[in-house]
Scaffold this active site. Structure first.
Site, PDB file in Angstrom:
ATOM      1  N   LEU A 142       0.867  -1.173   0.000  1.00  0.00           N
ATOM      2  CA  LEU A 142       0.000   0.000   0.000  1.00  0.00           C
ATOM      3  C   LEU A 142       0.906   1.225   0.000  1.00  0.00           C
ATOM      4  CD1 LEU A 142      -2.788  -0.633   2.713  1.00  0.00           C
ATOM      5  CD2 LEU A 142      -3.062  -0.699   0.238  1.00  0.00           C
ATOM      6  N   ASP A 143       0.499   2.302  -0.682  1.00  0.00           N
ATOM      7  CA  ASP A 143       1.260   3.547  -0.614  1.00  0.00           C
ATOM      8  C   ASP A 143       1.346   4.012   0.834  1.00  0.00           C
ATOM      9  OD1 ASP A 143       1.472   3.544  -3.345  1.00  0.00           O
ATOM     10  OD2 ASP A 143      -0.013   5.123  -3.684  1.00  0.00           O
ATOM     11  N   ARG A 144       2.395   4.756   1.140  1.00  0.00           N
ATOM     12  CA  ARG A 144       2.602   5.219   2.511  1.00  0.00           C
ATOM     13  C   ARG A 144       1.405   6.019   3.028  1.00  0.00           C
ATOM     14  NH1 ARG A 144       7.767   8.875   4.027  1.00  0.00           N
ATOM     15  NH2 ARG A 144       8.599   7.499   2.398  1.00  0.00           N
TER      16      ARG A 144
END
Length: 330
Positions: A142-144
């Protein structure tokens, strides 16, 4: 399996049931963290790695009960430094857990793993918090700045089974997001190829490209309108169309897929610092929305051991819930 020590020493490792079936080179790359791949292949070719006292090839499959002799190897200074300053232990909210895997609710602002200027992420913190765990590996990413469901395998067999489902697009991944403007209800399918590129400073970006682009990766997002959301009264003149709360299900898992698809359609995600409307983001941050509004809400998978279909859900974080009301209080 324990990682290689920082001081050179011969290691003897017995292959267990969970490791059985792996190629020797893949096993050594994971076990001897910090040792260059070229060196790993060199010690295999030279016969310094032995299986049951005999020579072994890089592509040989390991069997349960095999005893491997691993020669003394030095890990890089960077890895040794990292080992001497481990990530702080941290538990995360657990949505589901059994002997095969766990699903956690990742908060926004935390990377899933270390790298690219981040010394540690979710997986490193989780390993420190669960020292008794024999294996903890990320199933996906997942993106940060994205919150929500993240799967972590506790067995090698579960890791492979779950990653196969993601690779074969057998999972249903649905996100909730808030975008600028009024999304047209009849626009339900975004089928646009994406291409990764680098900015002059080396930062990664993604863009929509024509169907005949040689490096375009097919990317499909399904959009469903939940309801319109008015902007706070102080922004009503500048943004008369307001915002729209969407449910987006991705059929492919490309880097920044939802962010780029929605921005390309003229409706960027609010709070997106790469592809968003920066002035709108600035105004909303002043009013309390200080993150990107993208949350991995629902995940449909088959259990990696039993094959039973599962639906996991992670509730919207509190800091996003207050921005979802049709009669926004701001």
């Amino acid at each position: 399996m324990s990682a290689a020590p920082s001081t050179p020493a011969v290691q003897f490792v017995t292959v267990d049931e969970e490791t059985a079936g792996q190629r020797l080179d893949n096993f050594l790359i994971r076990t001897l963290k910090g040792v260059p791949k070229t060196h790993i292949y060199r010690i295999i070719r030279s016969g310094e790695v032995r299986r049951n006292k005999g020579r072994v090839s890089a592509d040989d499959r390991l069997q349960a009960g095999d005893v491997l002799r691993l020669p003394p190897v030095r890990i890089s200074e960077r890895v040794a430094e990292k080992a001497s300053h481990p990530a702080p232990a941290r538990q995360f909210p657990v949505v589901f857990e059994d002997e095969a895997f766990l699903a956690i609710d990742k908060p926004a602002g935390v990377a899933v793993h270390g790298g690219s200027g981040v010394s540690f992420g979710v997986i490193e913190q989780l390993r420190q918090a669960r020292p008794e765990a024999r294996l903890l590996e990320l199933v996906h990413r997942l993106d940060r700045e994205t919150s929500g469901l993240l799967l972590v395998a506790k067995k090698r067999s579960a890791l492979k089974a779950l990653q196969d489902q993601f690779r074969e697009r057998e999972t249903g991944k649905t996100y909730v997001t808030l975008v600028k403007g009024l999304w047209p209800g009849n626009r339900k399918v975004l089928d646009q190829p994406l291409h990764k590129y680098l900015l002059p400073d080396g930062e990664r970006r993604v863009k929509v490209v024509p169907a005949d682009h040689p490096d375009g990766m097919r990317s499909v997002s399904l959009v469903r309108v939940l309801h319109p959301v008015p902007v706070p009264a102080v922004l009503a003149l500048a943004y008369p169309e307001g915002l729209t709360l969407l449910e987006v299900t991705i059929k492919t898992g490309r880097t920044h897929q939802i962010r780029v698809h929605l921005a390309s359609a003229g409706h960027p995600i609010v709070g997106d610092d790469k592809y968003g409307d920066f002035e709108l983001n600035r105004q909303l941050a002043r009013l309390g929305l200080k993150r990107m509004f993208l949350h991995a809400w629902r995940l449909r998978i088959k259990h990696p051991v039993t094959g039973v279909e599962m639906e996991l859900q992670a509730q919207l974080p509190v800091e996003l819930q207050e921005w979802t009301h049709e009669g926004n209080k701001h």
